[in-house]
Design a protein around this motif. Structure first.
Motif, PDB file in Angstrom:
ATOM      1  N   SER A 149       0.774  -1.109   0.069  1.00 33.45           N
ATOM      2  CA  SER A 149       0.038  -0.101  -0.011  1.00 33.45           C
ATOM      3  C   SER A 149       0.870   1.312   0.026  1.00 33.45           C
ATOM      4  CB  SER A 149      -0.936  -0.004   1.348  1.00 33.45           C
ATOM      5  OG  SER A 149      -2.028   1.205   1.213  1.00 33.45           O
ATOM      6  N   GLU A 150       2.121   1.246   0.657  1.00 30.35           N
ATOM      7  CA  GLU A 150       2.821   2.589   0.734  1.00 30.35           C
ATOM      8  C   GLU A 150       4.174   2.162   0.116  1.00 30.35           C
ATOM      9  OE1 GLU A 150       3.344   4.055   4.765  1.00 30.35           O
ATOM     10  OE2 GLU A 150       1.439   3.962   5.235  1.00 30.35           O
ATOM     11  N   GLN A 151       4.341   1.127  -0.564  1.00 34.35           N
ATOM     12  CA  GLN A 151       5.498   0.934  -1.524  1.00 34.35           C
ATOM     13  C   GLN A 151       7.034   1.237  -0.760  1.00 34.35           C
ATOM     14  OE1 GLN A 151       2.872   3.200  -3.271  1.00 34.35           O
ATOM     15  NE2 GLN A 151       2.188   0.853  -3.477  1.00 34.35           N
ATOM     16  N   LYS A 152       6.815   0.656   0.689  1.00 37.43           N
ATOM     17  CA  LYS A 152       7.954   0.799   1.455  1.00 37.43           C
ATOM     18  C   LYS A 152       8.351  -0.585   1.727  1.00 37.43           C
ATOM     19  CE  LYS A 152       6.710   5.463   3.188  1.00 37.43           C
ATOM     20  NZ  LYS A 152       6.272   6.117   4.413  1.00 37.43           N
ATOM     21  N   PRO A 153       9.387  -1.489   1.140  1.00 36.18           N
ATOM     22  CA  PRO A 153       9.839  -2.628   1.628  1.00 36.18           C
ATOM     23  C   PRO A 153      10.049  -2.551   3.092  1.00 36.18           C
ATOM     24  CG  PRO A 153      10.684  -2.161  -0.155  1.00 36.18           C
ATOM     25  CD  PRO A 153      10.290  -0.888   0.260  1.00 36.18           C
ATOM     26  N   SER A 154       9.460  -3.466   3.978  1.00 35.08           N
ATOM     27  CA  SER A 154       9.490  -3.469   5.514  1.00 35.08           C
ATOM     28  C   SER A 154       9.371  -4.817   6.165  1.00 35.08           C
ATOM     29  CB  SER A 154       8.265  -2.521   6.202  1.00 35.08           C
ATOM     30  OG  SER A 154       8.330  -1.285   5.425  1.00 35.08           O
ATOM     31  N   ALA A 155      10.389  -4.672   7.162  1.00 33.97           N
ATOM     32  CA  ALA A 155      10.186  -5.834   8.261  1.00 33.97           C
ATOM     33  C   ALA A 155       9.383  -5.559   9.448  1.00 33.97           C
ATOM     34  CB  ALA A 155      11.624  -6.514   8.300  1.00 33.97           C
ATOM     35  N   VAL A 156       8.568  -6.130   9.995  1.00 35.38           N
ATOM     36  CA  VAL A 156       7.979  -5.898  11.245  1.00 35.38           C
ATOM     37  C   VAL A 156       7.848  -6.980  12.118  1.00 35.38           C
ATOM     38  CG1 VAL A 156       5.791  -5.039  12.339  1.00 35.38           C
ATOM     39  CG2 VAL A 156       6.413  -4.169  10.061  1.00 35.38           C
ATOM     40  N   GLY A 157       8.364  -6.820  13.473  1.00 35.55           N
ATOM     41  CA  GLY A 157       8.357  -7.926  14.308  1.00 35.55           C
ATOM     42  C   GLY A 157       7.276  -7.365  15.557  1.00 35.55           C
ATOM     43  N   LEU A 158       6.367  -8.145  16.113  1.00 32.21           N
ATOM     44  CA  LEU A 158       5.707  -7.728  17.333  1.00 32.21           C
ATOM     45  C   LEU A 158       5.527  -9.015  18.058  1.00 32.21           C
ATOM     46  CD1 LEU A 158       2.904  -6.044  15.100  1.00 32.21           C
ATOM     47  CD2 LEU A 158       4.611  -4.807  16.427  1.00 32.21           C
ATOM     48  N   GLY A 159       5.501  -8.904  19.267  1.00 24.84           N
ATOM     49  CA  GLY A 159       5.543  -9.734  20.220  1.00 24.84           C
ATOM     50  C   GLY A 159       4.715  -9.404  21.676  1.00 24.84           C
ATOM     51  N   VAL A 160       4.060 -10.422  22.176  1.00 21.37           N
ATOM     52  CA  VAL A 160       3.480 -10.133  23.476  1.00 21.37           C
ATOM     53  C   VAL A 160       3.804 -11.795  24.171  1.00 21.37           C
ATOM     54  CG1 VAL A 160       1.521  -9.559  24.932  1.00 21.37           C
ATOM     55  CG2 VAL A 160       1.713  -8.541  22.684  1.00 21.37           C
ATOM     56  N   LEU A 161       4.211 -11.664  25.346  1.00 27.82           N
ATOM     57  CA  LEU A 161       4.439 -13.043  26.194  1.00 27.82           C
ATOM     58  C   LEU A 161       3.468 -12.715  27.459  1.00 27.82           C
ATOM     59  CD1 LEU A 161       6.252 -15.472  26.208  1.00 27.82           C
ATOM     60  CD2 LEU A 161       7.927 -14.185  27.455  1.00 27.82           C
ATOM     61  N   VAL A 162       2.553 -13.756  27.348  1.00 26.30           N
ATOM     62  CA  VAL A 162       1.739 -13.780  28.600  1.00 26.30           C
ATOM     63  C   VAL A 162       2.026 -14.806  29.546  1.00 26.30           C
ATOM     64  CG1 VAL A 162      -0.929 -14.091  28.693  1.00 26.30           C
ATOM     65  CG2 VAL A 162      -0.192 -13.051  26.670  1.00 26.30           C
ATOM     66  N   GLU A 163       1.877 -14.451  30.837  1.00 30.02           N
ATOM     67  CA  GLU A 163       2.138 -15.347  31.676  1.00 30.02           C
ATOM     68  C   GLU A 163       1.012 -16.157  31.892  1.00 30.02           C
ATOM     69  OE1 GLU A 163       4.908 -15.737  33.284  1.00 30.02           O
ATOM     70  OE2 GLU A 163       5.511 -13.803  33.886  1.00 30.02           O
ATOM     71  N   PRO A 164       1.184 -17.400  32.723  1.00 36.62           N
ATOM     72  CA  PRO A 164      -0.084 -18.417  32.882  1.00 36.62           C
ATOM     73  C   PRO A 164      -1.288 -17.881  33.556  1.00 36.62           C
ATOM     74  CG  PRO A 164       2.152 -19.441  33.438  1.00 36.62           C
ATOM     75  CD  PRO A 164       2.401 -18.072  33.344  1.00 36.62           C
ATOM     76  N   ASP A 165      -1.080 -16.645  34.470  1.00 34.09           N
ATOM     77  CA  ASP A 165      -2.330 -16.487  35.103  1.00 34.09           C
ATOM     78  C   ASP A 165      -2.807 -15.090  34.232  1.00 34.09           C
ATOM     79  OD1 ASP A 165      -0.345 -14.206  34.897  1.00 34.09           O
ATOM     80  OD2 ASP A 165       0.038 -13.831  37.464  1.00 34.09           O
ATOM     81  N   GLY A 166      -2.318 -14.883  32.957  1.00 36.87           N
ATOM     82  CA  GLY A 166      -2.801 -14.107  32.114  1.00 36.87           C
ATOM     83  C   GLY A 166      -2.123 -12.482  31.862  1.00 36.87           C
ATOM     84  N   ARG A 167      -1.412 -12.280  33.173  1.00 40.88           N
ATOM     85  CA  ARG A 167      -0.645 -11.183  33.003  1.00 40.88           C
ATOM     86  C   ARG A 167       0.268 -10.967  31.895  1.00 40.88           C
ATOM     87  NH1 ARG A 167       2.863 -10.421  36.702  1.00 40.88           N
ATOM     88  NH2 ARG A 167       2.616 -12.675  37.760  1.00 40.88           N
ATOM     89  N   VAL A 168       0.685  -9.731  31.410  1.00 38.28           N
ATOM     90  CA  VAL A 168       1.656  -9.439  30.506  1.00 38.28           C
ATOM     91  C   VAL A 168       2.917  -9.388  30.970  1.00 38.28           C
ATOM     92  CG1 VAL A 168       2.458  -8.050  28.317  1.00 38.28           C
ATOM     93  CG2 VAL A 168       0.120  -8.072  29.087  1.00 38.28           C
ATOM     94  N   ARG A 169       3.946 -10.590  30.475  1.00 37.13           N
ATOM     95  CA  ARG A 169       5.146 -10.437  30.899  1.00 37.13           C
ATOM     96  C   ARG A 169       6.159  -9.782  30.125  1.00 37.13           C
ATOM     97  NH1 ARG A 169       9.342 -15.923  30.669  1.00 37.13           N
ATOM     98  NH2 ARG A 169      11.045 -14.780  31.443  1.00 37.13           N
ATOM     99  N   ALA A 170       5.884  -9.661  28.803  1.00 36.37           N
ATOM    100  CA  ALA A 170       6.913  -8.788  27.882  1.00 36.37           C
ATOM    101  C   ALA A 170       6.071  -8.667  26.863  1.00 36.37           C
ATOM    102  CB  ALA A 170       8.289  -9.405  27.679  1.00 36.37           C
ATOM    103  N   ALA A 171       6.310  -7.149  26.100  1.00 27.88           N
ATOM    104  CA  ALA A 171       5.585  -6.921  25.054  1.00 27.88           C
ATOM    105  C   ALA A 171       6.486  -5.857  24.385  1.00 27.88           C
ATOM    106  CB  ALA A 171       4.281  -6.376  24.881  1.00 27.88           C
ATOM    107  N   GLY A 172       6.608  -5.978  22.897  1.00 28.39           N
ATOM    108  CA  GLY A 172       7.712  -4.975  22.224  1.00 28.39           C
ATOM    109  C   GLY A 172       7.541  -5.173  20.695  1.00 28.39           C
ATOM    110  N   GLY A 173       8.090  -4.591  19.888  1.00 24.55           N
ATOM    111  CA  GLY A 173       8.026  -4.448  18.536  1.00 24.55           C
ATOM    112  C   GLY A 173       9.159  -3.947  17.602  1.00 24.55           C
ATOM    113  N   TYR A 174       9.272  -3.981  16.724  1.00 28.46           N
ATOM    114  CA  TYR A 174      10.266  -3.173  15.684  1.00 28.46           C
ATOM    115  C   TYR A 174       9.560  -3.194  14.281  1.00 28.46           C
ATOM    116  CZ  TYR A 174      11.900  -7.784  14.079  1.00 28.46           C
ATOM    117  OH  TYR A 174      12.024  -9.032  13.550  1.00 28.46           O
ATOM    118  N   LEU A 175      10.063  -2.126  13.824  1.00 31.40           N
ATOM    119  CA  LEU A 175       9.741  -1.671  12.331  1.00 31.40           C
ATOM    120  C   LEU A 175      11.051  -1.295  11.518  1.00 31.40           C
ATOM    121  CD1 LEU A 175       7.953  -0.941   9.798  1.00 31.40           C
ATOM    122  CD2 LEU A 175       7.318   1.396  11.195  1.00 31.40           C
TER     123      LEU A 175
END
Length: 293
Positions: A149-175
Motif C-alpha cells: 500500500s505504501e511501496q515501502k519494503p519493510s520488516a515488522v516484528g511484534l510480540g506479547v508474552l503472556v504469563e499463565p495467570d494472564g498477566r503480560v510478561r513482556a511486549a515490544g516490537g520493531y519496524l
C-alpha cells in the motif's frame, strides 16, 4: 521498566529503524478490557504496531489501524499519535486452542479479512490504505501493508508474552524500512540479523532495552538514534464527547432508552469508562439539539 520507543537510521540513510518496549501499555489494555490470553496477544500486537507507525508522524497527526478478521476475536482497533495509543478488541474473552508447540494462536483467533490504515495528516482528506490479511498474525500483515500500500519494503516484528495467570510478561516490537536505493547487500545483512535476533518478546522478557534490540537488528551497520519517545496507553474520552454521540442518536432513541432504564448510559469502547446521564441531563441535551441555528 518504562515503555518507550527509539527511532534511528542506519547504513548511511538506507534503513529507517524503530524499536519499542510496550509491556506496560499492553498490560494496561489487558486490565481495562479483561482480555483472554490470546486476545491480549492480538490486541497488544496491534497497539504496539500502531505506536511504531505513529512515531513516524508529526505532532497533531494521528492514525487508526483496524484489523477486521472473521475469527472469534472480531475487529481489533487501535488509534495512535506520537507516544500515545489506545485500542480495543470486539470480543475480549474469545479464545482458541493453542498451537501444537504450545504457543498462542493469534492467526486463528483473528482469521482472514482486511487490514485498514487511516492517517489523519491534517490535510483536507485523510489517507486510507488497505490490504488483505495474509496471516492474521499482525506483524506479517503490517509488513505486507507497507510493501503493497505504501511501496515501502519493510520488516515488522511484534510480540506479547503472556504469563499463565494472564498477566503480560513482556511486549515490544520493531519496524525496519528500506529507504529508496537501498543496496542488495544491505537487504541480505538485515534479513540475517532479523533471523538471528529471534522473537522480540523474548528479547524484552530477558531485559533487553530497545537500544540493545536495535543493535542486534542493525549488527554490521553504523546507525544513529534520533529520538527516544515515551509510550503510554491513554484515552481522551470525555463527558462532552459522549454528549455529542448521544445527541446524534436522535430524540426518539434517547426517549426509548429513558423509558427502559430511567437513565442513559454510554460506555467508551477504548477504556471501558461508563458515563451516566440522568433524565434531566438528557432533557437538557434534547433542548439543546432543538435550538435554532
Amino acid at each position: 521498566m518504562e515503555d518507550y520507543l527509539i527511532r534511528a537510521t542506519a547504513a548511511e540513510g538506507q534503513i529507517l529503524a524503530l524499536v519499542a518496549r510496550s509491556t506496560g501499555l499492553v498490560e494496561e489494555a489487558r486490565n481495562l478490557h479483561q482480555t483472554s490470553p490470546t486476545a491480549t496477544a492480538a490486541l497488544g500486537r496491534v497497539l504496539t504496531g500502531a505506536a511504531l507507525m505513529a512515531a513516524t508522524l508529526k505532532e497533531g497527526q494521528s492514525l487508526t489501524v483496524r484489523v477486521l478478521g472473521d475469527g472469534p476475536l472480531g475487529s481489533i482497533i487501535a488509534l495512535a499519535r506520537p507516544g500515545v495509543v489506545k485500542g480495543y478488541v470486539a470480543e475480549p474473552q474469545a479464545e482458541v486452542p493453542l498451537k501444537p508447540e504450545g504457543k498462542l494462536d493469534v492467526g486463528q483467533a483473528v482469521g482472514r479479512g482486511t487490514l485498514y490504515v487511516t492517517k489523519d495528516l491534517g490535510l483536507k482528506e485523510p489517507y486510507n490504505g488497505s490490504v488483505p490479511l495474509i496471516s492474521g498474525e499482525i506483524a506479517e500483515d503490517l509488513a505486507y501493508y507497507f510493501t503493497v500500500s505504501e511501496q515501502k519494503p519493510s520488516a515488522v516484528g511484534l510480540g506479547v508474552l503472556v504469563e499463565p495467570d494472564g498477566r503480560v510478561r513482556a511486549a515490544g516490537g520493531y519496524l525496519l524500512q528500506l529507504l529508496p536505493d537501498a543496496r542488495e547487500e544491505v537487504v541480505e545483512i538485515l534479513e540475517g540479523n532479523i533471523k538471528n535476533a529471534g522473537p522480540v518478546s523474548q528479547l524484552v522478557a530477558k531485559g533487553d532495552r530497545p537500544e540493545e534490540i536495535l543493535a542486534l537488528l542493525l549488527k554490521g551497520f553504523s546507525f544513529k538514534i534520533h529520538e527516544r519517545l515515551p509510550l503510554r496507553f491513554a484515552c481522551d474520552c470525555s463527558r462532552e464527547k459522549l454528549e455529542e454521540i448521544l445527541m446524534a442518536l436522535g430524540e426518539k432513541e434517547l426517549e426509548k432508552l429513558l423509558e427502559e432504564k430511567g437513565v442513559v448510559e454510554a460506555k467508551c469502547a477504548f477504556c471501558n469508562r461508563t458515563y451516566r446521564f440522568s433524565r434531566e441531563e438528557v432533557a437538557r441535551l434534547l433542548a439543546k439539539s432543538r435550538l435554532p441555528e
